[in-house]
Design a protein around this motif. Structure first.
Motif, PDB file in Angstrom:
ATOM      1  N   VAL A 122       6.666 -23.650 -95.215  1.00  0.00           N
ATOM      2  CA  VAL A 122       7.854 -23.223 -95.964  1.00  0.00           C
ATOM      3  C   VAL A 122       8.417 -24.401 -96.750  1.00  0.00           C
ATOM      4  N   GLY A 123       8.407 -24.261 -98.076  1.00  0.00           N
ATOM      5  CA  GLY A 123       8.981 -25.276 -98.957  1.00  0.00           C
ATOM      6  C   GLY A 123      10.373 -24.868 -99.408  1.00  0.00           C
ATOM      7  N   GLU A 124      10.793 -25.467-100.531  1.00  0.00           N
ATOM      8  CA  GLU A 124      12.179 -25.256-100.963  1.00  0.00           C
ATOM      9  C   GLU A 124      12.298 -24.203-102.067  1.00  0.00           C
ATOM     10  N   ALA A 125      11.749 -24.521-103.221  1.00  0.00           N
ATOM     11  CA  ALA A 125      11.879 -23.616-104.364  1.00  0.00           C
ATOM     12  C   ALA A 125      10.776 -23.928-105.361  1.00  0.00           C
ATOM     13  N   PRO A 126      10.424 -22.972-106.205  1.00  0.00           N
ATOM     14  CA  PRO A 126       9.376 -23.244-107.208  1.00  0.00           C
ATOM     15  C   PRO A 126       9.829 -24.309-108.197  1.00  0.00           C
ATOM     16  N   GLY A 127       8.877 -25.139-108.627  1.00  0.00           N
ATOM     17  CA  GLY A 127       9.133 -26.082-109.714  1.00  0.00           C
ATOM     18  C   GLY A 127       8.612 -25.475-111.018  1.00  0.00           C
ATOM     19  N   ARG A 128       8.431 -26.345-112.015  1.00  0.00           N
ATOM     20  CA  ARG A 128       8.029 -25.824-113.334  1.00  0.00           C
ATOM     21  C   ARG A 128       6.652 -25.160-113.287  1.00  0.00           C
ATOM     22  N   ASP A 129       5.687 -25.845-112.669  1.00  0.00           N
ATOM     23  CA  ASP A 129       4.324 -25.284-112.626  1.00  0.00           C
ATOM     24  C   ASP A 129       4.285 -23.956-111.865  1.00  0.00           C
ATOM     25  N   GLU A 130       5.034 -23.929-110.770  1.00  0.00           N
ATOM     26  CA  GLU A 130       5.044 -22.721-109.941  1.00  0.00           C
ATOM     27  C   GLU A 130       5.683 -21.560-110.697  1.00  0.00           C
ATOM     28  N   ASP A 131       6.758 -21.872-111.419  1.00  0.00           N
ATOM     29  CA  ASP A 131       7.445 -20.856-112.235  1.00  0.00           C
ATOM     30  C   ASP A 131       6.497 -20.310-113.305  1.00  0.00           C
ATOM     31  N   GLN A 132       5.672 -21.192-113.860  1.00  0.00           N
ATOM     32  CA  GLN A 132       4.719 -20.767-114.902  1.00  0.00           C
ATOM     33  C   GLN A 132       3.622 -19.878-114.313  1.00  0.00           C
ATOM     34  N   GLN A 133       3.153 -20.265-113.129  1.00  0.00           N
ATOM     35  CA  GLN A 133       1.964 -19.593-112.568  1.00  0.00           C
ATOM     36  C   GLN A 133       2.279 -18.510-111.542  1.00  0.00           C
ATOM     37  N   GLY A 134       3.520 -18.488-111.071  1.00  0.00           N
ATOM     38  CA  GLY A 134       3.896 -17.465-110.076  1.00  0.00           C
ATOM     39  C   GLY A 134       3.300 -17.719-108.710  1.00  0.00           C
ATOM     40  N   GLU A 135       2.955 -18.991-108.435  1.00  0.00           N
ATOM     41  CA  GLU A 135       2.361 -19.334-107.127  1.00  0.00           C
ATOM     42  C   GLU A 135       2.997 -20.619-106.609  1.00  0.00           C
ATOM     43  N   PRO A 136       3.322 -20.676-105.314  1.00  0.00           N
ATOM     44  CA  PRO A 136       3.970 -21.881-104.803  1.00  0.00           C
ATOM     45  C   PRO A 136       3.013 -23.067-104.698  1.00  0.00           C
ATOM     46  N   PHE A 137       3.592 -24.255-104.828  1.00  0.00           N
ATOM     47  CA  PHE A 137       2.861 -25.510-104.604  1.00  0.00           C
ATOM     48  C   PHE A 137       1.544 -25.582-105.379  1.00  0.00           C
ATOM     49  N   VAL A 138       1.644 -25.462-106.705  1.00  0.00           N
ATOM     50  CA  VAL A 138       0.437 -25.613-107.528  1.00  0.00           C
ATOM     51  C   VAL A 138       0.460 -26.892-108.367  1.00  0.00           C
ATOM     52  N   GLY A 139       1.624 -27.566-108.417  1.00  0.00           N
ATOM     53  CA  GLY A 139       1.727 -28.800-109.196  1.00  0.00           C
ATOM     54  C   GLY A 139       1.285 -30.002-108.365  1.00  0.00           C
ATOM     55  N   ALA A 140       1.795 -31.173-108.741  1.00  0.00           N
ATOM     56  CA  ALA A 140       1.403 -32.419-108.057  1.00  0.00           C
ATOM     57  C   ALA A 140       1.747 -32.355-106.563  1.00  0.00           C
ATOM     58  N   ALA A 141       2.924 -31.816-106.246  1.00  0.00           N
ATOM     59  CA  ALA A 141       3.313 -31.703-104.829  1.00  0.00           C
ATOM     60  C   ALA A 141       2.352 -30.789-104.083  1.00  0.00           C
ATOM     61  N   GLY A 142       1.881 -29.783-104.794  1.00  0.00           N
ATOM     62  CA  GLY A 142       0.936 -28.845-104.179  1.00  0.00           C
ATOM     63  C   GLY A 142      -0.385 -29.513-103.839  1.00  0.00           C
ATOM     64  N   LEU A 143      -0.828 -30.405-104.747  1.00  0.00           N
ATOM     65  CA  LEU A 143      -2.085 -31.119-104.476  1.00  0.00           C
ATOM     66  C   LEU A 143      -1.952 -31.977-103.225  1.00  0.00           C
ATOM     67  N   LEU A 144      -0.781 -32.641-103.106  1.00  0.00           N
ATOM     68  CA  LEU A 144      -0.586 -33.465-101.904  1.00  0.00           C
ATOM     69  C   LEU A 144      -0.466 -32.576-100.654  1.00  0.00           C
ATOM     70  N   LEU A 145       0.208 -31.452-100.800  1.00  0.00           N
ATOM     71  CA  LEU A 145       0.303 -30.538 -99.645  1.00  0.00           C
ATOM     72  C   LEU A 145      -1.096 -30.109 -99.193  1.00  0.00           C
ATOM     73  N   ASN A 146      -1.942 -29.791-100.159  1.00  0.00           N
ATOM     74  CA  ASN A 146      -3.321 -29.408 -99.800  1.00  0.00           C
ATOM     75  C   ASN A 146      -4.019 -30.517 -99.012  1.00  0.00           C
ATOM     76  N   GLN A 147      -3.795 -31.764 -99.464  1.00  0.00           N
ATOM     77  CA  GLN A 147      -4.413 -32.907 -98.746  1.00  0.00           C
ATOM     78  C   GLN A 147      -3.841 -33.031 -97.336  1.00  0.00           C
ATOM     79  N   MET A 148      -2.543 -32.830 -97.220  1.00  0.00           N
ATOM     80  CA  MET A 148      -1.905 -32.921 -95.898  1.00  0.00           C
ATOM     81  C   MET A 148      -2.491 -31.869 -94.952  1.00  0.00           C
ATOM     82  N   LEU A 149      -2.693 -30.689 -95.497  1.00  0.00           N
ATOM     83  CA  LEU A 149      -3.273 -29.613 -94.668  1.00  0.00           C
ATOM     84  C   LEU A 149      -4.697 -29.958 -94.257  1.00  0.00           C
ATOM     85  N   ARG A 150      -5.436 -30.471 -95.247  1.00  0.00           N
ATOM     86  CA  ARG A 150      -6.835 -30.841 -94.943  1.00  0.00           C
ATOM     87  C   ARG A 150      -6.908 -31.887 -93.848  1.00  0.00           C
ATOM     88  N   ALA A 151      -5.898 -32.771 -93.811  1.00  0.00           N
ATOM     89  CA  ALA A 151      -5.891 -33.849 -92.804  1.00  0.00           C
ATOM     90  C   ALA A 151      -5.828 -33.298 -91.388  1.00  0.00           C
TER      91      ALA A 151
END
Ligand code: URA
Length: 262
Positions: free
Chosen positions: A115-144
Motif C-alpha cells: 500500500v502506497g500513498e497516491a498516484p504520481g504523474r506517470d501513474e496518473d497517465q497510465q492508470g497503474e500504481p508504481f510505474v515511475g522511478a519509485a515503481g522501479l525501485l519498489l519492484n527491486q525491493m520486492l525482488r530482494a
C-alpha cells in the motif's frame, strides 16, 4: 454359477455313494451323476459360501465428501463494482485534475499487499500504481525478498493524483479510504507492506513517523493482518543510505511470512 453348483451337487452325491437321484419337487426326471466327475478319491467338501447361492450383493454407493476451499464470495462482482465506482468517483476535487483513476494492480488473491500513498504523474497517465522511478525501485525491493511484481497486489491510499504530487489532504483520504478497505477485503492478504508516511499513518490511524513505526509488526483491522511499515521508494531514491533500514524491514516481513507457512 449354475455350472459350478451342479458340479458341487454331483460331487456331494457321489461322495455319499448316490449315483442316481430324483428331484424332490416330484419331477419325473431321474438324473445321473456324470461319469467324468466321479472322483477317484474322496475330495474334502468345502462349505459353499452363502454369497455363492444368494443374490450377488449390489454395489453400495458411498458418497465421499470432497473438501474444497470455501470460494471467496462474489469476488468478480465486487471488483467490478469497486473499479466502476472509483472510475465514476467525484467525491473530492481530485477528480477534476486526474487523467486516470488508479485502482490497483497485480494478483487479486495475493498473500502480499503493498500500500502506497497516491498516484504520481506517470501513474496518473497510465492508470497503474508504481510505474515511475519509485515503481522501479519498489519492484527491486520486492525482488530482494523473492517476490515478482505480478505476485503481489499493489494499491494506494488515494486513487487520484494530487496536483504536483502534493501531500494527500485529510478530506481526500476520508473520501477514498473506503475503496482501499474494500480492496483489502477482497484480496485478504496475509501481509501488508505499508510504504511511506501517508500509507502507514492512515492504515494504522496514528501520527507517528515511519522512523518510529518501522521495525515492528503491527496488526491491521479485525483480522489482525500483520502489517510492516517501511520507507517509501521515492524517499529511498532521495536518501539511498536509508535503504539499509528498508532492507531490514523487508527481511522482517519475509520472516513473518515464512513462519506463517510452517
Ligand atoms: N507513489 C505512491 O505512493 N504510489 C504510486 O503509485 C506512485 C508513487
Amino acid at each position: 454359477m449354475y455350472k459350478m453348483l451342479d458340479h458341487r451337487r454331483s460331487l456331494l452325491l457321489k461322495t455319499m455313494g448316490i449315483a442316481q437321484w430324483q428331484r424332490r419337487d416330484g419331477g419325473s426326471i431321474t438324473e445321473s451323476v456324470p461319469e467324468e466327475i466321479i472322483p477317484t478319491e474322496i475330495i474334502p467338501l468345502e462349505v459353499i459360501p452363502v454369497e455363492a447361492i444368494s443374490e450377488p450383493p449390489q454395489p453400495v454407493k458411498v458418497e465421499v465428501p470432497v473438501q474444497r476451499e470455501a470460494p471467496r464470495p462474489h469476488v468478480e462482482d465486487s471488483w467490478q463494482c469497486i473499479d466502476y465506482e472509483v472510475k465514476q468517483c467525484t467525491a473530492c476535487d481530485l477528480h477534476q485534475t486526474r487523467t486516470n483513476t488508479v485502482l490497483g494492480v497485480g494478483n487479486r488473491q495475493a498473500d502480499w499487499m503493498i500500500v502506497g500513498e497516491a498516484p504520481g504523474r506517470d501513474e496518473d497517465q497510465q492508470g497503474e500504481p508504481f510505474v515511475g522511478a519509485a515503481g522501479l525501485l519498489l519492484n527491486q525491493m520486492l525482488r530482494a525478498i523473492g517476490l515478482k511484481r505480478e505476485q503481489v497486489y499493489i494499491a494506494n491510499v488515494l486513487k487520484c493524483r494530487p496536483p504536483n504530487n502534493r501531500d494527500p489532504r485529510p478530506e481526500e483520504v476520508t473520501q477514498c479510504l473506503g475503496f482501499l478497505q474494500r480492496q483489502l477485503d477482497q484480496v485478504q492478504p496475509k501481509m501488508i507492506l505499508s510504504v511511506g508516511r501517508h500509507s502507514a499513518q492512515n492504515l494504522l490511524k496514528t501520527e507517528e513517523s515511519v522512523g518510529r513505526l518501522r521495525g515492528a509488526v503491527h496488526q491491521f483491522g479485525d483480522k489482525k493482518i500483520p502489517l510492516i511499515v517501511t520507507y517509501h521508494p521515492s524517499y529511498l531514491l532521495r536518501k539511498p543510505l536509508e535503504k539499509r533500514k528498508a532492507w531490514a524491514d523487508l527481511q522482517l516481513a519475509r520472516e513473518i511470512m515464512n513462519k506463517a507457512r510452517v
